[in-house]
Design an enzyme around this catalytic site. Structure first.
Site, PDB file in Angstrom:
ATOM      1  N   ILE A 158       0.838  -1.202   0.000  1.00 66.22           N
ATOM      2  CA  ILE A 158       0.000   0.000   0.000  1.00 66.22           C
ATOM      3  C   ILE A 158       0.872   1.251   0.000  1.00 66.22           C
ATOM      4  O   ILE A 158       0.669   2.173  -0.802  1.00 66.22           O
ATOM      5  CB  ILE A 158      -0.973  -0.006   1.195  1.00 66.22           C
ATOM      6  N   ASP A 166      11.109   2.547   6.229  1.00 63.95           N
ATOM      7  CA  ASP A 166      10.720   1.140   6.365  1.00 63.95           C
ATOM      8  C   ASP A 166      11.822   0.431   7.145  1.00 63.95           C
ATOM      9  O   ASP A 166      12.997   0.810   7.051  1.00 63.95           O
ATOM     10  CB  ASP A 166      10.540   0.502   4.975  1.00 63.95           C
ATOM     11  N   ALA A 182      -4.455   4.345   8.145  1.00 59.19           N
ATOM     12  CA  ALA A 182      -5.391   3.339   7.606  1.00 59.19           C
ATOM     13  C   ALA A 182      -4.712   1.977   7.663  1.00 59.19           C
ATOM     14  O   ALA A 182      -4.938   1.126   6.823  1.00 59.19           O
ATOM     15  CB  ALA A 182      -5.792   3.686   6.175  1.00 59.19           C
ATOM     16  N   ASP A 208      -8.879   5.409   9.957  1.00 56.82           N
ATOM     17  CA  ASP A 208      -9.796   4.384   9.457  1.00 56.82           C
ATOM     18  C   ASP A 208      -9.788   3.171  10.382  1.00 56.82           C
ATOM     19  O   ASP A 208     -10.642   2.297  10.269  1.00 56.82           O
ATOM     20  CB  ASP A 208      -9.354   3.963   8.044  1.00 56.82           C
ATOM     21  N   GLU A 234     -12.257  -1.530  17.990  1.00 50.75           N
ATOM     22  CA  GLU A 234     -13.266  -1.144  17.001  1.00 50.75           C
ATOM     23  C   GLU A 234     -14.619  -1.733  17.375  1.00 50.75           C
ATOM     24  O   GLU A 234     -14.692  -2.848  17.907  1.00 50.75           O
ATOM     25  CB  GLU A 234     -12.837  -1.616  15.601  1.00 50.75           C
ATOM     26  N   HIS A 290     -13.192   1.580   9.261  1.00 55.82           N
ATOM     27  CA  HIS A 290     -12.323   0.515   8.719  1.00 55.82           C
ATOM     28  C   HIS A 290     -12.795   0.077   7.325  1.00 55.82           C
ATOM     29  O   HIS A 290     -13.008  -1.115   7.067  1.00 55.82           O
ATOM     30  CB  HIS A 290     -12.283  -0.698   9.674  1.00 55.82           C
ATOM     31  N   ILE A 291     -12.956   1.076   6.457  1.00 57.08           N
ATOM     32  CA  ILE A 291     -13.439   0.781   5.109  1.00 57.08           C
ATOM     33  C   ILE A 291     -12.385   1.117   4.043  1.00 57.08           C
ATOM     34  O   ILE A 291     -12.709   1.234   2.864  1.00 57.08           O
ATOM     35  CB  ILE A 291     -14.761   1.529   4.780  1.00 57.08           C
ATOM     36  N   GLY A 292     -11.133   1.276   4.487  1.00 57.44           N
ATOM     37  CA  GLY A 292     -10.077   1.655   3.543  1.00 57.44           C
ATOM     38  C   GLY A 292     -10.036   0.755   2.320  1.00 57.44           C
ATOM     39  O   GLY A 292      -9.840   1.208   1.198  1.00 57.44           O
ATOM     40  N   GLY A 293     -10.232  -0.523   2.529  1.00 56.83           N
ATOM     41  CA  GLY A 293     -10.118  -1.468   1.410  1.00 56.83           C
ATOM     42  C   GLY A 293     -11.463  -1.895   0.854  1.00 56.83           C
ATOM     43  O   GLY A 293     -11.519  -2.783   0.006  1.00 56.83           O
TER      44      GLY A 293
HETATM   45  P1  NAI Z   1       2.886  -4.922   3.523  1.00 61.57           P
HETATM   46  O1  NAI Z   1       3.266  -6.087   4.367  1.00 61.57           O
HETATM   47  O2  NAI Z   1       2.974  -5.033   2.049  1.00 61.57           O
HETATM   48  O3  NAI Z   1       3.753  -3.647   3.977  1.00 61.57           O
HETATM   49  C1  NAI Z   1       4.061  -3.352   5.305  1.00 61.57           C
HETATM   50  C2  NAI Z   1       5.416  -2.666   5.310  1.00 61.57           C
HETATM   51  O4  NAI Z   1       5.672  -2.170   6.618  1.00 61.57           O
HETATM   52  C3  NAI Z   1       6.567  -3.610   4.954  1.00 61.57           C
HETATM   53  O5  NAI Z   1       7.340  -3.024   3.926  1.00 61.57           O
HETATM   54  C4  NAI Z   1       7.352  -3.715   6.267  1.00 61.57           C
HETATM   55  O6  NAI Z   1       8.730  -3.926   6.068  1.00 61.57           O
HETATM   56  C5  NAI Z   1       7.056  -2.382   6.884  1.00 61.57           C
HETATM   57  N1  NAI Z   1       7.261  -2.297   8.330  1.00 61.57           N
HETATM   58  C6  NAI Z   1       7.050  -3.247   9.269  1.00 61.57           C
HETATM   59  N2  NAI Z   1       7.307  -2.757  10.496  1.00 61.57           N
HETATM   60  C7  NAI Z   1       7.698  -1.460  10.322  1.00 61.57           C
HETATM   61  C8  NAI Z   1       8.099  -0.442  11.210  1.00 61.57           C
HETATM   62  N3  NAI Z   1       8.128  -0.631  12.535  1.00 61.57           N
HETATM   63  N4  NAI Z   1       8.441   0.752  10.678  1.00 61.57           N
HETATM   64  C9  NAI Z   1       8.417   0.951   9.341  1.00 61.57           C
HETATM   65  N5  NAI Z   1       8.049   0.017   8.456  1.00 61.57           N
HETATM   66  C10 NAI Z   1       7.683  -1.178   8.948  1.00 61.57           C
HETATM   67  O7  NAI Z   1       1.393  -4.543   3.984  1.00 61.57           O
HETATM   68  P2  NAI Z   1       0.288  -3.756   3.150  1.00 61.57           P
HETATM   69  O8  NAI Z   1      -0.491  -4.703   2.324  1.00 61.57           O
HETATM   70  O9  NAI Z   1       0.905  -2.583   2.511  1.00 61.57           O
HETATM   71  O10 NAI Z   1      -0.682  -3.285   4.357  1.00 61.57           O
HETATM   72  C11 NAI Z   1      -0.251  -2.291   5.286  1.00 61.57           C
HETATM   73  C12 NAI Z   1      -1.227  -2.200   6.444  1.00 61.57           C
HETATM   74  O11 NAI Z   1      -2.512  -1.818   5.962  1.00 61.57           O
HETATM   75  C13 NAI Z   1      -1.420  -3.508   7.205  1.00 61.57           C
HETATM   76  O12 NAI Z   1      -1.443  -3.235   8.583  1.00 61.57           O
HETATM   77  C14 NAI Z   1      -2.784  -3.973   6.771  1.00 61.57           C
HETATM   78  O13 NAI Z   1      -3.413  -4.738   7.764  1.00 61.57           O
HETATM   79  C15 NAI Z   1      -3.493  -2.626   6.583  1.00 61.57           C
HETATM   80  N6  NAI Z   1      -4.677  -2.656   5.721  1.00 61.57           N
HETATM   81  C16 NAI Z   1      -5.752  -1.887   6.076  1.00 61.57           C
HETATM   82  C17 NAI Z   1      -6.895  -1.868   5.289  1.00 61.57           C
HETATM   83  C18 NAI Z   1      -8.043  -1.020   5.663  1.00 61.57           C
HETATM   84  O14 NAI Z   1      -9.178  -1.345   5.301  1.00 61.57           O
HETATM   85  N7  NAI Z   1      -7.846   0.074   6.335  1.00 61.57           N
HETATM   86  C19 NAI Z   1      -6.984  -2.688   4.080  1.00 61.57           C
HETATM   87  C20 NAI Z   1      -5.771  -3.385   3.735  1.00 61.57           C
HETATM   88  C21 NAI Z   1      -4.670  -3.380   4.556  1.00 61.57           C
END
Ligand code: NAI
Length: 402
Positions: free
Chosen positions: A153, A172, A229, A255, A260, A283-286
């Protein structure tokens, strides 16, 4: 032909994928079922599709030994007992990337609205005021976006933000390839000091708990904006409340929350409710029509691939064997305890049966081993039965070769 049972009104795009692959025995249910109703519906189901509300716990999985693969048509998989499924030789698939774009668009939309103070202005017009002031309203062009967590994301947001004319920085814990002109920052503090908007895209859990707290909020630029989010535990809400009410931050959009509400009629318990410079979403980001359609397609494609070739790439609980075309007349899918001798038993039975191995892939994960073996002739029921009774065999199936 395999029977496919889909619960919880899964998007029709899934059915389209199954039908295009030649599957016709597809049963769909509009809602989640439980108890006897669920067990009845699972009767004879070899491929099962659920969303977040169907609970496939140990009792259900053990009562339905004919299930061969499970698709969670969502992101989360904790509604399935993943260990029990693995030990029963059932791979579980989900759709981790299908809603990436939806989250990215929401975040950028919120950034634009907050930079223009739209939440506050919208409320004022509804209340009967007509304040045309440009005070505190800015374009997004030329602003600096700080992304914490440059994964699926975060990196997508960076690319879109650059197209809007933003300068993009990211932090990161892993080394990531910077896309476009984005700049990696090892120091979180430096990123916070330079960003007009900070957006969080890290996983939940202990390692990211309260990474935005009193101290890190103080490092953010005066008048900047925070967006979360990702997961609710990442931000200390009381510290954020203080930073917003003191005027240190100009606005925030959230979000996700540490706790929640469980249902549509339960209000969010948060000190941020009522602040007119804060956007709160449930929590509707996705959650978009496009993401639902993508999820339907992504998970159904993984299930079809598994069912045709045994490939388990992307399974959340299983050794991951990638797709490789069958090199022989038949393919044997052999799930076994990850112990010495399991592969030997497989090879011996095949040799004793006069079957030559012409291709093989083996992967292990924890207590489970998974061997996909191509042989030079048809595999009889007798050979299959022999393999199934070998000590250590968890499950054994056969596919026809090319
Ligand atoms: P991803 O796993 O592709 O990316 C997460 C990144 O965070 C990785 O590059 C990782 O190395 C990095 N990371 C881990 N710990 C860290 C730290 N302490 N400091 C800096 N970077 C760190 O995950 P993705 O798919 O991008 O999702 C990101 C978040 O969004 C997740 O928590 C997921 O649950 C959430 N999410 C929320 C949604 C919503 O509806 N609001 C929908 C989809 C995902």
């Amino acid at each position: 032909m395999k029977r496919i049972v889909l619960f919880e009104n899964i998007h029709p795009s899934a059915r389209e994928v199954f039908e295009a692959a030649g599957y016709t025995d597809i049963v769909t249910y509009k809602s989640a079922l439980n108890g006897e109703e669920l067990l009845d519906a699972l009767s004879g189901a070899e491929i099962v599709g659920i969303r977040s509300r169907t609970q496939l716990d140990q009792n259900v999985l053990l009562a339905a030994p004919w299930v061969q693969a499970i698709g969670c048509f969502c992101i989360g998989t904790n509604q399935v007992d993943l260990n029990v499924a693995a030990q029963a030789g059932i791979p579980v698939f989900n759709a981790p990337f299908s809603n990436t774009r939806s989250v990215a668009e929401l975040v950028l939309g919120e950034a634009i609205l907050l930079l223009r103070r739209i939440p506050e202005k919208n409320a004022r017009v509804h209340q009967g005021f007509w304040d045309k002031s440009a005070d505190g309203a800015y374009e997004i062009r030329g602003k600096t976006l700080g992304i914490i967590g440059y994964g699926n994301i975060g990196s997508q947001i960076g690319t879109l933000a650059e197209a809007l004319g933003m300068r993009v920085l990211f932090h990161d814990v892993e080394t990531k390839l910077p896309l476009g002109n984005t700049k990696p920052f090892v120091s979180l503090k430096r990123l916070l000091e330079q960003s007009d908007i900070v957006t969080l895209h890290v996983p939940g859990g202990e390692r990211t708990k309260n990474i935005i707290n009193e101290q890190t909020l103080a490092q953010m630029k005066p008048g900047s904006i925070l967006i979360n989010a990702s997961r609710g535990t990442v931000v200390d809400i009381d510290a954020l409340h203080a930073a917003l009410t003191s005027g240190h931050l100009a606005g925030a959009a959230l979000d996700v929350f540490p706790v929640e509400p469980k249902g549509v009629n339960e209000p969010l318990d948060s000190p941020l409710r009522g602040l007119d410079n804060v956007i709160l979403t449930p929590h509707i980001g996705g959650s978009t029509q496009e993401s639902q359609e993508n999820i339907g397609r992504e998970v159904a494609e993984k299930l079809v691939l598994f069912s045709r070739s045994g490939a388990t790439k992307g399974a959340v609980n299983f050794p991951e064997v990638p797709y490789v075309e069958c090199a022989g007349a038949a393919r044997i899918l052999h799930m076994h305890q990850n112990v010495p001798g399991a592969m030997g038993a497989l090879s011996n039975v095949l040799a004793e049966s006069g079957l030559n191995i012409v291709g093989q892939q083996l992967q292990t994960r924890g207590q489970l081993g998974y061997a996909v073996t191509d042989v030079d002739a048809e595999v009889s029921d007798e050979v299959l039965d022999k393999l199934r009774v070998q000590p250590g065999t968890v499950r054994c199936d056969r596919l026809k070769g090319a």
